[in-house]
Motif scaffolding. Structure first.
Motif, PDB file in Angstrom:
ATOM      1  N   LEU A 112       5.707  -4.495  -0.155  1.00  0.00           N
ATOM      2  CA  LEU A 112       5.641  -2.971   0.345  1.00  0.00           C
ATOM      3  C   LEU A 112       4.528  -2.280  -0.367  1.00  0.00           C
ATOM      4  CD1 LEU A 112       9.626  -2.448   0.617  1.00  0.00           C
ATOM      5  CD2 LEU A 112       8.007  -3.162   2.407  1.00  0.00           C
ATOM      6  N   HIS A 113       4.317  -2.562  -1.452  1.00  0.00           N
ATOM      7  CA  HIS A 113       3.240  -1.820  -2.158  1.00  0.00           C
ATOM      8  C   HIS A 113       1.809  -2.343  -1.461  1.00  0.00           C
ATOM      9  CE1 HIS A 113       0.788  -0.060  -5.315  1.00  0.00           C
ATOM     10  NE2 HIS A 113      -0.137  -1.372  -5.352  1.00  0.00           N
ATOM     11  N   TYR A 114       1.648  -3.304  -1.168  1.00  0.00           N
ATOM     12  CA  TYR A 114       0.407  -3.812  -0.512  1.00  0.00           C
ATOM     13  C   TYR A 114       0.194  -3.587   0.858  1.00  0.00           C
ATOM     14  CZ  TYR A 114      -1.088  -5.679  -5.054  1.00  0.00           C
ATOM     15  OH  TYR A 114      -1.383  -5.829  -6.309  1.00  0.00           O
ATOM     16  N   VAL A 115       1.572  -3.253   1.391  1.00  0.00           N
ATOM     17  CA  VAL A 115       1.472  -2.676   2.782  1.00  0.00           C
ATOM     18  C   VAL A 115       1.210  -1.204   2.849  1.00  0.00           C
ATOM     19  CG1 VAL A 115       2.993  -1.981   4.779  1.00  0.00           C
ATOM     20  CG2 VAL A 115       3.565  -4.079   3.846  1.00  0.00           C
ATOM     21  N   GLU A 116       1.389  -0.641   1.842  1.00  0.00           N
ATOM     22  CA  GLU A 116       1.038   0.663   1.949  1.00  0.00           C
ATOM     23  C   GLU A 116      -0.525   1.085   1.538  1.00  0.00           C
ATOM     24  OE1 GLU A 116       4.086   4.067   1.273  1.00  0.00           O
ATOM     25  OE2 GLU A 116       4.456   2.925  -0.790  1.00  0.00           O
ATOM     26  N   THR A 117      -1.017   0.082   0.596  1.00  0.00           N
ATOM     27  CA  THR A 117      -2.419   0.042   0.457  1.00  0.00           C
ATOM     28  C   THR A 117      -3.283  -0.433   1.529  1.00  0.00           C
ATOM     29  OG1 THR A 117      -2.460  -2.216  -0.329  1.00  0.00           O
ATOM     30  CG2 THR A 117      -1.727  -0.542  -2.011  1.00  0.00           C
ATOM     31  N   GLY A 118      -2.545  -1.094   2.688  1.00  0.00           N
ATOM     32  CA  GLY A 118      -3.362  -1.537   3.787  1.00  0.00           C
ATOM     33  C   GLY A 118      -3.519  -2.953   3.852  1.00  0.00           C
ATOM     34  N   ASP A 119      -3.504  -3.484   2.579  1.00  0.00           N
ATOM     35  CA  ASP A 119      -3.748  -5.159   2.599  1.00  0.00           C
ATOM     36  C   ASP A 119      -2.685  -5.963   3.347  1.00  0.00           C
ATOM     37  OD1 ASP A 119      -5.800  -5.054   0.285  1.00  0.00           O
ATOM     38  OD2 ASP A 119      -4.295  -4.019  -0.676  1.00  0.00           O
TER      39      ASP A 119
END
Length: 420
Positions: A112-119
């Motif tokens: 979910l962290h990388y969902v928020e970074t757009g990755d």
């Protein structure tokens, strides 16, 4: 004036020391009540409460480690028993255990962290991001693609629940071999066997796809991603997703045991299934630090890994009672809580957290029988920390009334007999 300041400072110091001692005494009293308050069933009367050491012996559980969270901090952590049956090495708060699936929410937060970074995408077809491997398409994916939201909430239609690990000396498969069920993998291939998003079906296989996604998109080994994204920022210093267990951590590791108390040959099985959390090792305090941060984020007090908005999404039921990682239970008001159990060969663990109360519990055991024991510990902590109503005084009152009534009746009967 100087003398007065010195007196005030001295009195303040005495008051601070006194308050500290009172606080320590209060915590010690809580610990003692937990240790002596195990309950087989939540509704059992207080005279059925049991001692932790006795129950460990009853279930053949050599070691247990507990961390209790209160006011968004670790209030106390304590180990019980030994790291391996037949040896004298005690379990301490620094002893590490295989976390098994209790680490799935940790993996979910990294994703979910990388969902928020757009990755990564929460609702996009995962095959658009996968490089090293693709989800095989079939009649089910033709109707609905597999998306990250499905994988994290166990609704992706993926086959099989978990993994049995590899005994010492067995060949260890790589990630692609696990995903395709090819030797030396001892698990079936990860495939879609119903329309994604239509039903809940617990799947460790689905989380292996999450592992592949993170590795492909971020371009680093999965264990490094977890170290940099979660473990280091939250100071989970004893934790690792690396397999086999690094040599410098072996001496702090608890060996796994069967239900009859026998040690697993070699101490434990090796789990290459990092994405499913099976490879993870940690102390209860490590896991507690993770859950504290999620609770703080959910209540708008932290944004170390996720935003408040994403934490709320994570702890919102997606299908049945599953959030994006943990299970969710809303008992109303501040009793809303979430958590996850864990089971590897030789290890059982359990985690629960109450974000609106800032409270929680992490229990880790080194036995296949640990689930029976952790339920009784959970009942004890639940009563002590007020997560359910404590009926002790009611039981005592009823018992007193019954005893008084019986005694009064006997006395009255005896007096009447003597008058006759």
């Amino acid at each position: 004036m100087i003398v007065r300041r010195e007196i005030i400072a001295f009195l303040s110091l005495i008051l601070l020391v006194s308050c500290t001692r009172v606080s320590e005494t209060s915590i010690e009293r809580k610990i003692e009540k937990v240790e002596q308050g195990l309950l087989a069933e939540m509704g059992d009367p207080p005279w059925n409460r049991m001692d932790l050491a006795e129950r460990m012996s009853y279930y053949n559980v050599p070691g247990v480690s507990i961390a209790v969270i209160d006011d968004y901090q670790i209030e106390w952590a304590k180990g019980y028993g030994v790291t391996e049956s037949g040896k004298n090495e005690p379990v301490t708060p620094e002893t590490i255990f295989q976390t098994a699936s209790t680490a799935k929410p940790i993996v979910a937060v990294a994703a979910l962290h990388y969902v928020e970074t757009g990755d990564l995408e929460l609702d996009g077809d995962v095959n658009r991001k996968l490089v090293s491997w693709q989800v095989p398409e079939n009649e089910y994916t033709d109707q609905s693609p597999v998306i990250m939201r499905h994988l994290l909430s166990h609704s992706g239609g993926m086959t099989f629940e978990g993994f049995r690990g590899y005994a010492q000396g067995e060949a260890i498969p790589n990630l692609q071999q696990i995903l395709d069920g090819e030797p030396p993998a001892n698990s079936p291939p990860v495939r879609v066997n119903f329309i994604p998003g239509t039903q809940y079906s617990y799947s460790g296989g689905g989380y292996m796809i999450v592992e592949q996604l993170l590795a492909d998109v971020i371009g680093k080994p999965f264990e490094v991603i977890m170290e940099e994204t979660i473990l280091e920022p939250l100071q989970m210093n004893a934790g690792t997703f690396e397999y086999p267990l690094p040599e410098d951590l072996v001496e702090n590791a608890a060996s796994g045991h069967r239900t009859d108390g026998r040690v697993i040959p070699g101490g434990w099985h090796t789990y290459p299934e990092m994405g499913a959390g099976a490879s993870s090792w940690a102390t209860p305090s490590d896991i507690a630090r993770f859950y504290i941060d999620i609770m703080l984020t959910y209540t708008g007090q932290s944004e170390k890994i996720l935003s408040e908005e994403m934490a709320v999404e994570m702890l919102t039921p997606q299908i049945e009672n599953r959030g994006l990682g943990p299970w969710i239970c809303d008992d109303g008001g501040d009793l809303f809580h979430f958590g996850h159990p864990g089971a590897n060969d030789g290890y059982k663990s359990y985690i629960v957290a109450y974000p609106k109360r800032g409270q929680g519990l992490v229990i880790m055991t080194n036995s296949d029988a640990g689930d029976a024991l952790y339920r009784e510990i959970l009942n004890s902590v639940t009563v002590e920390y007020g997560w359910v109503r404590d009926y002790t005084l009611l039981y005592i009152g009823i018992a007193f009334l019954l005893f008084s009534g019986a005694a009064g009746f006997l006395i009255f009967r005896k007096m009447r007999t003597s008058r006759s």
